[in-house]
Design a protein around this motif. Structure first.
Motif, short mmCIF file in Angstrom:
data_model
loop_
_atom_site.label_atom_id
_atom_site.label_comp_id
_atom_site.label_asym_id
_atom_site.label_seq_id
_atom_site.Cartn_x
_atom_site.Cartn_y
_atom_site.Cartn_z
N SER A 40 0.81 -1.22 0.00
CA SER A 40 0.00 0.00 0.00
C SER A 40 0.84 1.27 0.00
CB SER A 40 -0.94 0.00 1.21
OG SER A 40 -0.17 -0.10 2.41
N THR B 246 -5.26 -2.66 -14.48
CA THR B 246 -5.88 -1.34 -14.42
C THR B 246 -6.89 -1.22 -15.56
OG1 THR B 246 -5.44 1.04 -14.24
CG2 THR B 246 -4.12 -0.20 -15.85
N ALA C 36 -3.59 6.48 -7.93
CA ALA C 36 -3.94 5.72 -6.74
C ALA C 36 -2.73 5.45 -5.87
CB ALA C 36 -4.59 4.40 -7.14
#
Length: 267
Positions: free
Chosen positions: A2, A252, A266
């Motif tokens: 992340s 994507t 993102a």
């Protein structure tokens, strides 16, 4: 992952960065410029030869482009060739002779960087009357090193023809494909988008694990495997070829949906 952040962004062009009208959306340009302004280089990695990079310079003028599936490194700003890994005449003669013997209706063309030559019967899909494009005999075309050899068949299905070419060529050269047609793109041994990107990354002190690569076709597989094995991000477009999706770390949106920009935003 992340909090993962790339130190180098690499993207295929056709079907990935470019929309169907051969342009990059303003949103995608802005997102790439945002990363570049933050010190992250953007590298184009394409099967296109340098002579097909003129229009993209109108929107993305800076950086290096890995052209001809890794065989040529092109400085976009000065539009000069920085490095080239060519396929030699001996291998060219052997491969073309054997392919034609196994499948007589195979037609050839070659990329010399800024020049393109094709047999009279070979039907180019683009640049038919463009500067640098000319008709030549096969003997003339294979007399000098080339950035890429193109082998085309007008009747066989793509996968059947690609299997035939790979079987005939063996380890003497690298074979890939970036279109829906029976068009094999043949480069020097070991030359792929991965080898070209590895050169660029090394020059900037960037490890493969710090690279994100975007693509949609089999000629992106080597680059995907290169970054994926090191912990980088290999991002396939939603419409990508199944073989590429199989080695992707992420997926994507499509090129028409600005999938590259959406993924980068993102992060």
């Amino acid at each position: 992952m992340s909090d993962w952040r790339p130190r180098l962004i690499a993207s295929d062009m056709d079907g990935t960065l470019l929309r169907g009208n051969d342009t990059v959306s303003p949103e995608t340009v802005a997102e790439l410029e945002r990363w570049r302004a933050d010190g992250v280089p953007v590298v184009l990695a394409t099967g296109r030869p340098p002579r097909w990079m003129v229009r993209i310079r109108e929107q993305l003028r800076h950086g290096v482009a890995v052209c001809c599936n890794g065989a040529v490194l092109l400085d976009l700003e000065s539009f000069t060739v920085l490095d080239e890994d060519a396929l030699g005449p001996d291998v060219l003669r052997e491969v073309t002779a054997e392919l034609r013997r196994v499948q007589p209706d195979t037609w050839f063309a070659v990329e010399y960087g800024l020049e393109f030559r094709h047999e009279p019967i070979y039907r180019p899909r683009w640049d038919v009357d463009a500067p640098g494009v000319a008709v030549a005999t096969l003997d003339e075309m294979v007399a000098a090193p080339v950035a890429k050899l193109l082998a085309r068949h007008e009747a066989l299905p793509r996968d059947e023809f690609m299997e035939l070419v790979e079987r005939v060529v063996g380890g003497r050269a690298t074979v890939t494909n970036s279109s829906a047609e029976a068009l094999a793109e043949i480069s020097a041994p070991g030359v792929t988008k991965a080898s070209g990107l590895a050169k660029v990354a090394a020059q900037r002190g960037v490890d493969a694990g710090d690279v994100v690569v975007f693509g949609d076709m089999p000629n992106d597989i080597a680059a995907f495997e290169w970054v994926g094995a090191a912990g980088g991000r290999a991002v396939a477009m939603a419409h990508a070829h199944p073989d590429l999706l199989a080695v992707a770390t992420d997926v994507t949106g499509t090129n028409e949906e600005d999938g590259v920009a959406a993924f980068l935003a993102a992060l």
